[in-house]
Motif scaffolding. Sequence first.
Motif, PDB file in Angstrom:
ATOM      1  N   MET A  19       0.734  -0.804   0.054  1.00  0.00           N
ATOM      2  CA  MET A  19      -0.194  -0.152   0.318  1.00  0.00           C
ATOM      3  C   MET A  19       0.995   1.358   0.121  1.00  0.00           C
ATOM      4  O   MET A  19       0.467   2.144  -0.742  1.00  0.00           O
ATOM      5  CB  MET A  19      -1.089  -0.197   1.335  1.00  0.00           C
ATOM      6  N   LEU A  20       1.856   1.063   0.483  1.00  0.00           N
ATOM      7  CA  LEU A  20       2.740   2.494   0.881  1.00  0.00           C
ATOM      8  C   LEU A  20       3.391   2.878  -0.281  1.00  0.00           C
ATOM      9  O   LEU A  20       3.812   3.669  -0.709  1.00  0.00           O
ATOM     10  CB  LEU A  20       3.802   2.115   2.357  1.00  0.00           C
ATOM     11  N   PHE A  21       3.858   1.637  -1.401  1.00  0.00           N
ATOM     12  CA  PHE A  21       4.329   1.727  -2.613  1.00  0.00           C
ATOM     13  C   PHE A  21       3.071   2.420  -3.858  1.00  0.00           C
ATOM     14  O   PHE A  21       3.602   3.002  -3.888  1.00  0.00           O
ATOM     15  CB  PHE A  21       4.351   0.320  -2.791  1.00  0.00           C
ATOM     16  N   LEU A  22       2.305   1.919  -3.773  1.00  0.00           N
ATOM     17  CA  LEU A  22       1.416   2.348  -4.507  1.00  0.00           C
ATOM     18  C   LEU A  22       0.794   4.175  -4.223  1.00  0.00           C
ATOM     19  O   LEU A  22       0.665   4.842  -4.835  1.00  0.00           O
ATOM     20  CB  LEU A  22      -0.012   1.958  -4.020  1.00  0.00           C
ATOM     21  N   VAL A  23       1.305   3.953  -3.121  1.00  0.00           N
ATOM     22  CA  VAL A  23       1.101   5.894  -2.668  1.00  0.00           C
ATOM     23  C   VAL A  23       2.147   6.559  -2.953  1.00  0.00           C
ATOM     24  O   VAL A  23       2.401   7.821  -3.545  1.00  0.00           O
ATOM     25  CB  VAL A  23       1.105   6.106  -0.840  1.00  0.00           C
ATOM     26  N   ALA A  24       3.302   6.222  -2.686  1.00  0.00           N
ATOM     27  CA  ALA A  24       4.668   6.527  -3.521  1.00  0.00           C
ATOM     28  C   ALA A  24       4.422   6.825  -5.071  1.00  0.00           C
ATOM     29  O   ALA A  24       4.852   7.680  -5.714  1.00  0.00           O
ATOM     30  CB  ALA A  24       6.010   5.961  -2.771  1.00  0.00           C
ATOM     31  N   ALA A  25       3.939   5.944  -5.558  1.00  0.00           N
ATOM     32  CA  ALA A  25       3.831   5.512  -7.199  1.00  0.00           C
ATOM     33  C   ALA A  25       2.961   7.315  -7.400  1.00  0.00           C
ATOM     34  O   ALA A  25       3.703   7.372  -8.222  1.00  0.00           O
ATOM     35  CB  ALA A  25       3.521   4.285  -7.235  1.00  0.00           C
ATOM     36  N   LEU A  26       2.028   6.753  -6.943  1.00  0.00           N
ATOM     37  CA  LEU A  26       0.998   8.111  -6.875  1.00  0.00           C
ATOM     38  C   LEU A  26       1.624   9.664  -7.037  1.00  0.00           C
ATOM     39  O   LEU A  26       0.953  10.002  -7.608  1.00  0.00           O
ATOM     40  CB  LEU A  26      -0.682   7.803  -6.402  1.00  0.00           C
TER      41      LEU A  26
END
Length: 55
Positions: free
Chosen positions: A1-8
């Motif tokens: 989930m943290l990866f998705l937030v960072a990517a966005l």
Amino acid sequence: MLFLVAALLLLGVVLGTVAHAPLTFTAVAAAVIALWLGIFALRERHGRRRQTSTR
């Protein structure tokens, strides 16, 4: 989930930067990136064909 937030977040920063850049600069940068990815893909494909399996 943290990866998705960072990517966005990174995508938002990049798109924000592109929105303020001149269209010609954006087009040239896109062409350079596309060329780089094309060369990379060709080298990868060529490297996989030359590599022989020892199994």
